[in-house]
Design a protein around this motif. Structure first.
Motif, PDB file in Angstrom:
ATOM      1  N   ALA A 174     103.873  32.966  58.091  1.00 36.97           N
ATOM      2  CA  ALA A 174     102.417  33.227  58.276  1.00 36.97           C
ATOM      3  C   ALA A 174     101.837  32.349  59.289  1.00 36.97           C
ATOM      4  O   ALA A 174     101.212  32.692  60.426  1.00 36.97           O
ATOM      5  N   PRO A 175     102.193  30.829  59.526  1.00 43.06           N
ATOM      6  CA  PRO A 175     101.831  30.242  60.603  1.00 43.06           C
ATOM      7  C   PRO A 175     101.889  30.856  61.900  1.00 43.06           C
ATOM      8  O   PRO A 175     101.190  30.863  63.022  1.00 43.06           O
ATOM      9  N   VAL A 176     103.131  31.213  62.123  1.00 42.18           N
ATOM     10  CA  VAL A 176     103.803  31.885  63.348  1.00 42.18           C
ATOM     11  C   VAL A 176     103.099  33.068  63.675  1.00 42.18           C
ATOM     12  O   VAL A 176     102.630  33.211  64.828  1.00 42.18           O
ATOM     13  N   LEU A 177     102.857  33.895  62.852  1.00 44.60           N
ATOM     14  CA  LEU A 177     102.318  35.259  63.138  1.00 44.60           C
ATOM     15  C   LEU A 177     100.681  34.871  63.466  1.00 44.60           C
ATOM     16  O   LEU A 177     100.123  35.438  64.224  1.00 44.60           O
ATOM     17  N   LEU A 178     100.113  34.050  62.620  1.00 42.06           N
ATOM     18  CA  LEU A 178      98.645  33.781  63.021  1.00 42.06           C
ATOM     19  C   LEU A 178      98.496  33.071  64.429  1.00 42.06           C
ATOM     20  O   LEU A 178      97.438  33.421  65.313  1.00 42.06           O
ATOM     21  N   VAL A 179      99.400  32.272  64.738  1.00 40.61           N
ATOM     22  CA  VAL A 179      99.652  31.785  66.227  1.00 40.61           C
ATOM     23  C   VAL A 179      99.507  33.104  67.188  1.00 40.61           C
ATOM     24  O   VAL A 179      99.066  33.240  68.125  1.00 40.61           O
ATOM     25  N   GLY A 180     100.611  33.856  66.897  1.00 38.02           N
ATOM     26  CA  GLY A 180     100.655  35.067  67.640  1.00 38.02           C
ATOM     27  C   GLY A 180      99.469  35.906  67.692  1.00 38.02           C
ATOM     28  O   GLY A 180      99.413  36.787  68.707  1.00 38.02           O
ATOM     29  N   VAL A 181      98.774  36.118  66.543  1.00 38.75           N
ATOM     30  CA  VAL A 181      97.537  36.819  66.674  1.00 38.75           C
ATOM     31  C   VAL A 181      96.586  35.980  67.838  1.00 38.75           C
ATOM     32  O   VAL A 181      95.689  36.709  68.702  1.00 38.75           O
ATOM     33  N   GLN A 182      96.565  34.632  67.885  1.00 37.76           N
ATOM     34  CA  GLN A 182      95.668  34.037  68.663  1.00 37.76           C
ATOM     35  C   GLN A 182      96.259  34.365  70.189  1.00 37.76           C
ATOM     36  O   GLN A 182      95.250  34.533  71.073  1.00 37.76           O
ATOM     37  N   LEU A 183      97.437  34.301  70.483  1.00 40.97           N
ATOM     38  CA  LEU A 183      97.993  34.586  71.552  1.00 40.97           C
ATOM     39  C   LEU A 183      97.488  36.266  72.110  1.00 40.97           C
ATOM     40  O   LEU A 183      97.176  36.619  73.220  1.00 40.97           O
ATOM     41  N   PHE A 184      97.601  37.094  71.170  1.00 40.82           N
ATOM     42  CA  PHE A 184      97.210  38.440  71.250  1.00 40.82           C
ATOM     43  C   PHE A 184      95.687  38.573  71.632  1.00 40.82           C
ATOM     44  O   PHE A 184      95.486  39.294  72.755  1.00 40.82           O
ATOM     45  N   VAL A 185      94.989  37.932  71.010  1.00 42.06           N
ATOM     46  CA  VAL A 185      93.456  37.847  71.421  1.00 42.06           C
ATOM     47  C   VAL A 185      93.217  37.420  72.676  1.00 42.06           C
ATOM     48  O   VAL A 185      92.495  37.671  73.446  1.00 42.06           O
ATOM     49  N   CYS A 186      93.998  36.164  73.087  1.00 41.70           N
ATOM     50  CA  CYS A 186      94.053  35.418  74.425  1.00 41.70           C
ATOM     51  C   CYS A 186      94.367  36.628  75.584  1.00 41.70           C
ATOM     52  O   CYS A 186      93.615  36.704  76.443  1.00 41.70           O
ATOM     53  N   TRP A 187      95.418  37.426  75.050  1.00 38.28           N
ATOM     54  CA  TRP A 187      95.859  38.226  76.073  1.00 38.28           C
ATOM     55  C   TRP A 187      94.682  39.459  76.136  1.00 38.28           C
ATOM     56  O   TRP A 187      94.517  40.071  77.381  1.00 38.28           O
ATOM     57  N   MET A 188      93.902  39.943  75.034  1.00 42.11           N
ATOM     58  CA  MET A 188      92.852  40.874  75.203  1.00 42.11           C
ATOM     59  C   MET A 188      91.708  40.374  75.991  1.00 42.11           C
ATOM     60  O   MET A 188      91.314  41.167  76.732  1.00 42.11           O
ATOM     61  N   LEU A 189      91.609  39.125  76.062  1.00 41.57           N
ATOM     62  CA  LEU A 189      90.381  38.408  76.675  1.00 41.57           C
ATOM     63  C   LEU A 189      90.853  38.481  78.461  1.00 41.57           C
ATOM     64  O   LEU A 189      90.100  38.841  79.241  1.00 41.57           O
TER      65      LEU A 189
END
Length: 387
Positions: A174-189
């Motif tokens: 779960a922690p790795v995936l949540l960090v992945g979500v943050q990276l994805f939102v950064c990419w969307m930005l």
């Protein structure tokens, strides 16, 4: 032998000095030619800008008067047709592309903010402006594939994590995936900011893009910033982000569909003089049978999903906006107020963007139908006149 060896360095020095004099003369002449060229370009550019502004004002005035006269006298139709064709040439249907770029235009706000008000991103060479358009379409294609793959992997991972957490079997990651979500939102930005910049530059170089489709990227970038500010360990964040990932997945499908239908149709319309060579694939499209049958339903489905997700976010988090805690003092960690308030604001932004997307899509569709109906009436009238 000794005298000969002493003469060699002297000859080399004299030769090098002669070459240096020639290069100095050549660079001075080149600088003078470049200065003269710049002065001619500036003079010609100022003259073109003044003439473009004058012709644009005259066309706008005469076309408005001719359309008013056409309402009471059908004989004005040919005049309106001629003026509309002239306006099409001015807007990019001629061999030189959009002539308005030669006029002194105000920079879009995002370019002035990031690059400064004095920056100039207008490409006067046609090959350079065309390459901007090609690069933009490549960027959209690459981004669509990245967006779908990134969101799909995170969607699958989060669902698997939820199942493992419920069964308490295995490592959830779960922690790795949540960090992945943050990276994805950064990419969307990054994607939305880059899209806004690219489309603003293309608009200055002659592309006909509705202002909302550029403004939409501003709002989407703001939504991404809001999501980045939320705590990833928030229960609301973990619950809502799973459903939110469906939206970029469907958006990537819409982008790829736009590229498939609209780019093919656009080449035909450019050849017929109905579109500018700088027009790009955008939210309103260029009108084709495949677009009406397949693309517009996808667009409306995407907008409906935006409204649904925004409504769900608001429904499950509006209570946090009614609480007084956390506004003027620190919130209780267990209340998760910031997570709920952040998703409430994100839901409002989603609905706001969905409504404006829907409004502009319908406006584009109505304009497309009206244009076809207008063209059909003109063709019918010309056939009747021939008979």
């Amino acid at each position: 032998m000794a005298c000969a060896s002493l003469d060699l360095p002297a000859q080399a020095l004299e030769s090098a000095s002669h070459k240096a004099d020639l290069l100095l003369t050549q660079t001075r002449n080149l600088s003078s030619r470049a200065r003269g060229y710049n002065q001619r370009v500036i003079s010609e550019s100022d003259a073109l800008a003044e003439e473009v502004v004058g012709v644009s004002r005259a066309l706008k005035r005469d076309l408005q008067a001719a359309r008013v006269a056409l309402q009471s006298d059908d004989r004005w139709e040919e005049v309106v047709n001629q003026l509309e064709r002239a306006q099409g040439v001015l807007h990019g249907n001629g061999p030189a592309g959009d002539l308005r770029r030669y006029a002194k235009t105000r920079q879009p706000y995002v370019l002035s903010l990031l690059l400064g008000p004095s920056s100039n991103v207008v490409a006067l060479r046609k090959d350079q402006s065309q390459q901007m358009k090609v690069d933009y379409h490549r960027f959209r294609n690459r981004s669509a594939y990245t967006m779908f793959a990134f969101a799909a992997v995170l969607q699958w991972g989060l669902r698997r994590t939820q199942a493992l957490s419920e069964s308490r079997d295995g490592v959830s990651m779960a922690p790795v995936l949540l960090v992945g979500v943050q990276l994805f939102v950064c990419w969307m930005l990054f994607y939305y900011v880059a899209s806004a910049l690219r489309e603003s530059v293309l608009k200055l170089n002659g592309s006909h893009i509705r202002p909302w489709w550029i403004h939409h990227h501003y709002w989407a970038a703001g939504t991404s910033c809001l999501l980045l500010s939320l705590p990833v360990d928030s229960p609301t964040f973990r619950k809502a982000i799973n459903g939110f990932l469906w939206w970029p997945m469907l958006q990537s499908v819409v982008i790829l569909t736009q590229n498939r239908y609209q780019r093919r149709r656009m080449y035909t319309r450019i050849a017929l003089g109905k579109n500018s060579t700088m027009d790009v694939v955008a939210g309103d499209g260029v009108g084709a049978h495949g677009q009406l049958v397949f693309l517009y339903p996808l667009l409306f489905l995407l907008q409906g999903l935006q409204v649904y997700l925004g409504g769900v976010m608001i429904k499950h988090s509006y209570w946090a906006m009614l609480r007084t805690e956390g506004y003027l003092n620190l919130e209780n960690r267990d209340d998760d107020l910031w997570g709920n308030r952040g998703f409430f604001l994100a839901g409002c932004l989603m609905i706001f963007m969905a409504w404006n997307n829907f409004y502009n899509t319908v406006g584009s569709l109505v304009g497309l139908v009206a244009k076809k109906s207008k063209g059909g009436r003109r063709v019918t009238a010309s056939v009747e006149d021939d008979d």
